[in-house]
Design a protein around this motif. Sequence first.
Motif, PDB file in Angstrom:
ATOM      1  N   HIS A 129       0.822  -1.214   0.000  1.00 14.17           N
ATOM      2  CA  HIS A 129       0.000   0.000   0.000  1.00 14.17           C
ATOM      3  C   HIS A 129       0.858   1.267   0.000  1.00 14.17           C
ATOM      4  O   HIS A 129       2.013   1.276   0.414  1.00 14.17           O
ATOM      5  CB  HIS A 129      -0.933   0.004   1.217  1.00 14.17           C
ATOM      6  CG  HIS A 129      -0.234   0.210   2.526  1.00 14.17           C
ATOM      7  ND1 HIS A 129       0.192   1.447   2.963  1.00 14.17           N
ATOM      8  CD2 HIS A 129       0.108  -0.657   3.512  1.00 14.17           C
ATOM      9  CE1 HIS A 129       0.767   1.340   4.143  1.00 14.17           C
ATOM     10  NE2 HIS A 129       0.743   0.076   4.504  1.00 14.17           N
ATOM     11  N   GLY A 130       0.237   2.356  -0.454  1.00 13.57           N
ATOM     12  CA  GLY A 130       0.900   3.648  -0.448  1.00 13.57           C
ATOM     13  C   GLY A 130       0.604   4.439   0.809  1.00 13.57           C
ATOM     14  O   GLY A 130      -0.072   3.973   1.724  1.00 13.57           O
ATOM     15  N   GLY A 131       1.127   5.676   0.831  1.00 15.12           N
ATOM     16  CA  GLY A 131       0.953   6.555   1.977  1.00 15.12           C
ATOM     17  C   GLY A 131       2.240   7.231   2.390  1.00 15.12           C
ATOM     18  O   GLY A 131       2.397   7.633   3.545  1.00 15.12           O
ATOM     19  N   GLY A 132       3.170   7.361   1.443  1.00 16.22           N
ATOM     20  CA  GLY A 132       4.414   8.070   1.735  1.00 16.22           C
ATOM     21  C   GLY A 132       5.286   7.392   2.777  1.00 16.22           C
ATOM     22  O   GLY A 132       6.136   8.038   3.385  1.00 16.22           O
ATOM     23  N   SER A 167       0.883   5.051  -9.960  1.00 15.92           N
ATOM     24  CA  SER A 167       1.436   6.348  -9.527  1.00 15.92           C
ATOM     25  C   SER A 167       2.668   6.166  -8.646  1.00 15.92           C
ATOM     26  O   SER A 167       2.736   6.680  -7.525  1.00 15.92           O
ATOM     27  CB  SER A 167       0.375   7.149  -8.760  1.00 15.92           C
ATOM     28  OG  SER A 167      -0.765   7.394  -9.540  1.00 15.92           O
ATOM     29  N   PRO A 168       3.671   5.448  -9.124  1.00 13.58           N
ATOM     30  CA  PRO A 168       4.799   5.091  -8.238  1.00 13.58           C
ATOM     31  C   PRO A 168       5.647   6.298  -7.847  1.00 13.58           C
ATOM     32  O   PRO A 168       5.907   7.187  -8.648  1.00 13.58           O
ATOM     33  CB  PRO A 168       5.604   4.117  -9.093  1.00 13.58           C
ATOM     34  CG  PRO A 168       5.320   4.535 -10.510  1.00 13.58           C
ATOM     35  CD  PRO A 168       3.866   4.945 -10.495  1.00 13.58           C
ATOM     36  N   TRP A 169       6.080   6.289  -6.598  1.00 17.07           N
ATOM     37  CA  TRP A 169       7.010   7.294  -6.053  1.00 17.07           C
ATOM     38  C   TRP A 169       8.395   6.689  -6.186  1.00 17.07           C
ATOM     39  O   TRP A 169       8.788   5.841  -5.398  1.00 17.07           O
ATOM     40  CB  TRP A 169       6.644   7.561  -4.604  1.00 17.07           C
ATOM     41  CG  TRP A 169       7.289   8.755  -3.963  1.00 17.07           C
ATOM     42  CD1 TRP A 169       7.800   9.856  -4.561  1.00 17.07           C
ATOM     43  CD2 TRP A 169       7.443   8.964  -2.551  1.00 17.07           C
ATOM     44  NE1 TRP A 169       8.274  10.752  -3.632  1.00 17.07           N
ATOM     45  CE2 TRP A 169       8.062  10.225  -2.383  1.00 17.07           C
ATOM     46  CE3 TRP A 169       7.118   8.217  -1.416  1.00 17.07           C
ATOM     47  CZ2 TRP A 169       8.374  10.737  -1.122  1.00 17.07           C
ATOM     48  CZ3 TRP A 169       7.417   8.730  -0.164  1.00 17.07           C
ATOM     49  CH2 TRP A 169       8.046   9.987  -0.022  1.00 17.07           C
ATOM     50  N   THR A 170       9.141   7.118  -7.199  1.00 18.73           N
ATOM     51  CA  THR A 170      10.401   6.457  -7.526  1.00 18.73           C
ATOM     52  C   THR A 170      11.628   7.334  -7.351  1.00 18.73           C
ATOM     53  O   THR A 170      12.750   6.857  -7.517  1.00 18.73           O
ATOM     54  CB  THR A 170      10.376   5.937  -8.986  1.00 18.73           C
ATOM     55  OG1 THR A 170      10.296   7.054  -9.889  1.00 18.73           O
ATOM     56  CG2 THR A 170       9.212   5.000  -9.215  1.00 18.73           C
ATOM     57  N   ASP A 171      11.432   8.616  -7.042  1.00 20.83           N
ATOM     58  CA  ASP A 171      12.558   9.530  -6.841  1.00 20.83           C
ATOM     59  C   ASP A 171      12.292  10.387  -5.612  1.00 20.83           C
ATOM     60  O   ASP A 171      11.638  11.424  -5.686  1.00 20.83           O
ATOM     61  CB  ASP A 171      12.763  10.413  -8.072  1.00 20.83           C
ATOM     62  CG  ASP A 171      13.911  11.404  -7.901  1.00 20.83           C
ATOM     63  OD1 ASP A 171      14.607  11.342  -6.867  1.00 20.83           O
ATOM     64  OD2 ASP A 171      14.105  12.247  -8.806  1.00 20.83           O
ATOM     65  N   SER A 223       1.859   4.380  -5.246  1.00 22.22           N
ATOM     66  CA  SER A 223       2.607   5.493  -4.667  1.00 22.22           C
ATOM     67  C   SER A 223       3.887   4.992  -3.993  1.00 22.22           C
ATOM     68  O   SER A 223       4.735   4.397  -4.651  1.00 22.22           O
ATOM     69  CB  SER A 223       1.700   6.273  -3.702  1.00 22.22           C
ATOM     70  OG  SER A 223       2.248   7.511  -3.359  1.00 22.22           O
ATOM     71  N   ALA A 224       4.037   5.202  -2.683  1.00 22.22           N
ATOM     72  CA  ALA A 224       5.213   4.662  -2.001  1.00 22.22           C
ATOM     73  C   ALA A 224       5.278   3.156  -2.159  1.00 22.22           C
ATOM     74  O   ALA A 224       6.362   2.571  -2.307  1.00 22.22           O
ATOM     75  CB  ALA A 224       5.182   5.044  -0.525  1.00 22.22           C
ATOM     76  N   GLY A 225       4.111   2.505  -2.136  1.00 20.52           N
ATOM     77  CA  GLY A 225       4.087   1.061  -2.343  1.00 20.52           C
ATOM     78  C   GLY A 225       4.549   0.655  -3.726  1.00 20.52           C
ATOM     79  O   GLY A 225       5.050  -0.456  -3.923  1.00 20.52           O
ATOM     80  N   GLY A 226       4.386   1.559  -4.709  1.00 19.52           N
ATOM     81  CA  GLY A 226       4.922   1.289  -6.042  1.00 19.52           C
ATOM     82  C   GLY A 226       6.436   1.315  -6.043  1.00 19.52           C
ATOM     83  O   GLY A 226       7.088   0.454  -6.637  1.00 19.52           O
ATOM     84  N   ASP A 257       8.027  10.797 -12.258  1.00 25.45           N
ATOM     85  CA  ASP A 257       8.551   9.590 -11.622  1.00 25.45           C
ATOM     86  C   ASP A 257       8.180   8.359 -12.448  1.00 25.45           C
ATOM     87  O   ASP A 257       8.975   7.420 -12.604  1.00 25.45           O
ATOM     88  CB  ASP A 257       7.984   9.433 -10.208  1.00 25.45           C
ATOM     89  CG  ASP A 257       8.646  10.358  -9.199  1.00 25.45           C
ATOM     90  OD1 ASP A 257       8.848  11.540  -9.533  1.00 25.45           O
ATOM     91  OD2 ASP A 257       8.955   9.894  -8.090  1.00 25.45           O
ATOM     92  N   ALA A 258       6.955   8.356 -12.981  1.00 29.61           N
ATOM     93  CA  ALA A 258       6.485   7.222 -13.767  1.00 29.61           C
ATOM     94  C   ALA A 258       7.122   7.192 -15.153  1.00 29.61           C
ATOM     95  O   ALA A 258       7.556   6.130 -15.622  1.00 29.61           O
ATOM     96  CB  ALA A 258       4.964   7.276 -13.888  1.00 29.61           C
TER      97      ALA A 258
END
Length: 301
Positions: free
Chosen positions: A81-84, A179-183, A151-154, A247-248
């Motif tokens: 899961h996401g959530g930063g 919506s991945p957070w990759t950077d 997000s963060a989970g990505g 990021d994506a």
Amino acid sequence: MLQHVLEATLRQTMQRLVRPLLTPAVPVRVQRILTRQAYRSSIPPRGCHFEQNSIAGVPVTRTRYGSAQTAPSGQVILYLHGGGYIIGSATTHRGITGHLARASGALVVTPDYRLAPEHVFPAALDDALAVYRGLIGEGFPPAAIAVAGDSAGGGLTLALAMRLRDENLPLPGSLVVFSPWTDLSHSQLYRPDCEPVLQAEWIEKAARLYCGNEARSNPLISPVFGDLSGLPPLLIQVGSQEILLNDATRLAETAKQQNVDTTLEIYNSLWHVFQVHAGQLSRATRAIETAGKHIRRHMPL
């Protein structure tokens, strides 16, 4: 026409109710409480069954769609899961995991990995790895496991795959990131005309809390800076109205350059992790269905 109105209504709801919560001014413990309430609008489909237990000492929720007789036994999605890395849980994400269970026909296992600031990097990654190895210990073949996350989970999904490869452990059959957070250095944040969900100040604080003393350029924190070669087939979905769009797109470019089977889907005029509106917003439902097809296509029969 009705979908157009619904989309506009949901966008306004995110801007007025969710975005104001995601600010450094709101304490993390309060954000956790309020986001649990906000996610009540993300509803799983009827026919979903949820079971809470643990794998390798990590609390997890197992999500199945259908009756016990028809529920899957040999295919599983590890959903992060996401959530930063500071908020969110398996409970907040029951809507998205329920729809993914229906779309894929697989069991979905969502860990409640440890969150920052109480637990900094690599606690979340360690928990994800422990659950993945635990699933193999339960008898799931690695090829019958997909790893997905938002997000963060990505970002955590990609970090887990890279760590598995680097430790010569068997890889999952496929990867899906929403919506991945990759950077986490935020070196190339996108600036959309409208950003209904995220504030740059909030993700900056979340990155600081998660990284601790670790460099943000560490590929297991910011996978876009890493070696992605050898990773399983990857599906990336992102909205055009989010600061993580770059990021994506950068992730897709890097993965393709390193010969990863990669599909990038950009959904115009949609926002960060719009898939939480599956079952209400038709484009969100179709996006989840596409993810389910990607997962099924790369799982053994």
